[in-house]
Design a protein around this motif. Structure first.
Motif, PDB file in Angstrom:
ATOM      1  N   VAL A 189       0.842  -1.205   0.000  1.00 62.56           N
ATOM      2  CA  VAL A 189       0.000   0.000   0.000  1.00 62.56           C
ATOM      3  C   VAL A 189       0.878   1.257   0.000  1.00 62.56           C
ATOM      4  O   VAL A 189       0.558   2.251  -0.657  1.00 62.56           O
ATOM      5  CB  VAL A 189      -0.964  -0.016   1.211  1.00 62.56           C
ATOM      6  N   ARG A 194       2.029   1.737  -3.521  1.00 60.85           N
ATOM      7  CA  ARG A 194       0.967   2.313  -4.363  1.00 60.85           C
ATOM      8  C   ARG A 194       0.815   3.812  -4.122  1.00 60.85           C
ATOM      9  O   ARG A 194       0.648   4.582  -5.071  1.00 60.85           O
ATOM     10  CB  ARG A 194      -0.369   1.613  -4.079  1.00 60.85           C
ATOM     11  N   GLU A 211      -1.578  -2.880  -7.907  1.00 57.98           N
ATOM     12  CA  GLU A 211      -2.976  -3.045  -7.490  1.00 57.98           C
ATOM     13  C   GLU A 211      -3.411  -4.502  -7.611  1.00 57.98           C
ATOM     14  O   GLU A 211      -4.217  -4.987  -6.816  1.00 57.98           O
ATOM     15  CB  GLU A 211      -3.871  -2.120  -8.310  1.00 57.98           C
ATOM     16  N   ILE A 216      -1.988  -6.056  -4.533  1.00 53.21           N
ATOM     17  CA  ILE A 216      -2.793  -5.681  -3.365  1.00 53.21           C
ATOM     18  C   ILE A 216      -4.034  -6.569  -3.268  1.00 53.21           C
ATOM     19  O   ILE A 216      -4.370  -7.089  -2.199  1.00 53.21           O
ATOM     20  CB  ILE A 216      -3.206  -4.193  -3.439  1.00 53.21           C
ATOM     21  N   GLU A 217      -4.703  -6.753  -4.405  1.00 57.78           N
ATOM     22  CA  GLU A 217      -5.905  -7.585  -4.420  1.00 57.78           C
ATOM     23  C   GLU A 217      -5.575  -9.029  -4.038  1.00 57.78           C
ATOM     24  O   GLU A 217      -6.315  -9.664  -3.278  1.00 57.78           O
ATOM     25  CB  GLU A 217      -6.545  -7.536  -5.803  1.00 57.78           C
ATOM     26  N   ILE A 248      -9.313  -1.891  -3.114  1.00 56.99           N
ATOM     27  CA  ILE A 248      -8.136  -1.086  -2.775  1.00 56.99           C
ATOM     28  C   ILE A 248      -8.331  -0.345  -1.456  1.00 56.99           C
ATOM     29  O   ILE A 248      -7.451  -0.359  -0.584  1.00 56.99           O
ATOM     30  CB  ILE A 248      -7.809  -0.086  -3.906  1.00 56.99           C
ATOM     31  N   THR A 258      -6.408  -1.021   2.046  1.00 57.54           N
ATOM     32  CA  THR A 258      -5.679   0.057   2.713  1.00 57.54           C
ATOM     33  C   THR A 258      -6.092   0.150   4.179  1.00 57.54           C
ATOM     34  O   THR A 258      -5.252   0.369   5.059  1.00 57.54           O
ATOM     35  CB  THR A 258      -5.945   1.394   2.004  1.00 57.54           C
TER      36      THR A 258
END
Length: 411
Positions: free
Chosen positions: A136, A139, A256, A259-260, A281, A285
């Protein structure tokens, strides 16, 4: 207890008991494995000499320099506590009535705060939560870099082709990006002409491309008031900027995706995203900022962590305005607020609750105040889902409407 003044290369430490009596001599040690082992040997010798059974290490979280030292101590099963830098700054004059700051004074100031219980135990994320927080962070940096590059493109267009945005509503559209790559300046547009522009567009755009757009672009180039000198290097500049823009888009897409992937490994993640308006997202976070939610006893702890706890400034007959503290993890606070906006656009239960808070007869809230209350409501919902394993129930959430509780104004 041992209290450490953290620095980039050399840390300073002093040892005290619960009464504030100092043991041993001040020690300096380097921020590496040898220095940390030296510190631990010194601390244990003082413990044994003075018949102490437990070691508590207090420190001020200076930048990122405390991360490795705290991890070293935790791996050795020693308790690490943190004191607020703001408290250290305010309390350093208690002993000598002087704002003097030095490496010998600071550990004692930290020690007195720890002695009085004015500290927190850091919730350092581990495992999947550590991975999520790092990705995160990545990103967020990419988003900042991408926004910076976008601003550079807007600036470039304002200087060399200000009429461009009258032809294309969005410079990030496919036809607009092709144009910026192939013929970014008015001179290049006029050189290629209407037919040349159409032919270039048709190579990469399958759908029908209107000739009127190409004619409008040529007309805009013909009347452009953009800068006409230094064009060769200007074309090189926009080429390099666009390369960075596309690279950042690729990196952001990959991050991303990661992250998923990590988010789906967290127990209860599917139940969170099942709430209408909650995206992967923003939910990821939230978890990255909070960490393992099972370590919290009550959702108010997370509310305080986000800086959404209420504070007031009242004295005597004066009743001050109640506001949120805004002390805590800024990204967590921002994420929750951003999360509430799409929820209000898609979730009927939240819409009804928002309407109730802003239109009720007693103590109606302003729209922003209501959104803050809904942020706190969202924290409680996530807490119940992730810690207790319950499912989201929209009807249960609407109990505030059926059985209203007095909610104080927040600003």
């Amino acid at each position: 207890m041992v209290d450490v003044d953290i620095a980039k290369e050399t840390h300073h430490a002093r040892a005290f008991d619960f009464r504030g009596i100092e043991y041993g001599k001040h020690i300096e040690f380097s921020n590496d494995s040898n220095g940390m082992e030296k510190f631990l040997k010194w601390a244990i010798e003082i413990m044994n000499k003075n018949d102490k059974e437990k070691l508590v290490i207090g420190m001020e979280p200076t930048g990122h320099y405390w991360f490795c030292f705290a991890q070293f101590l935790r791996d050795k099963n020693h308790k690490v506590v943190l004191v607020n830098p703001f408290h250290v700054k305010r309390s350093k004059e208690f002993d000598d009535n002087s704002p003097t700051k030095n490496d010998r004074k600071d550990p004692k100031t930290i020690a007195m705060l720890v002695k009085d219980g004015r500290y927190v135990e850091p919730n350092i994320p581990e495992g999947i939560y550590s991975e999520l927080r790092i990705v995160v962070d990545i990103r967020e940096r990419l988003m900042k870099d991408l926004n910076r590059i976008k601003n550079q493109i807007v600036r470039w267009l304002d200087i060399y082709f200000p009429e461009f945005n009258k032809v294309f509503a969005d410079w990030e559209g496919k036809a607009a990006l092709i144009t910026l790559k192939e013929f970014p300046t008015p001179a290049k547009v006029l050189e290629n002409g209407t037919q040349g522009i159409l032919a270039t567009w048709k190579k990469e755009i399958k759908r029908a491309v209107g000739i009127k757009r190409a004619e409008k672009l040529v007309e805009a180039a013909n009347k452009s008031v953009g800068k006409k000198h230094g064009i060769e290097m200007a074309e090189l500049e926009i080429k390099l900027i666009l390369e960075q823009y596309e690279m950042l888009l690729r990196q952001l897409k990959n991050i991303e995706s990661k992250i998923e992937e990590l988010f789906m490994q967290v127990q209860g993640s599917n139940d969170i995203t099942a709430i209408k308006g909650v995206g992967v997202i923003t939910a990821a976070t939230f978890i990255a900022e909070v960490g393992d939610i099972t370590k919290y006893e009550h959702p108010k702890q997370i509310q305080k962590l986000a800086g959404y706890n209420l504070v007031e400034n009242s004295s005597g007959k004066h009743e001050g305005q109640t506001t949120i503290s805004k002390r805590g993890r800024r990204r967590l606070r921002s994420t929750l607020y951003k999360m509430v906006m799409p929820i209000l656009a898609n979730n009927k239960e939240f819409q009804e609750l928002h309407k109730y808070y802003t239109a009720r007869k007693e103590n109606p809230l302003k729209k922003k105040q209501s959104m803050i209350v809904l942020c706190c409501k969202l924290i409680r919902i996530f807490f119940a889902i992730l810690k207790k394993g319950v499912k989201y129930d929209g009807n249960k959430m609407l109990k505030d409407v059926k059985r209203p509780e007095k909610i104080r104004n927040v600003a």
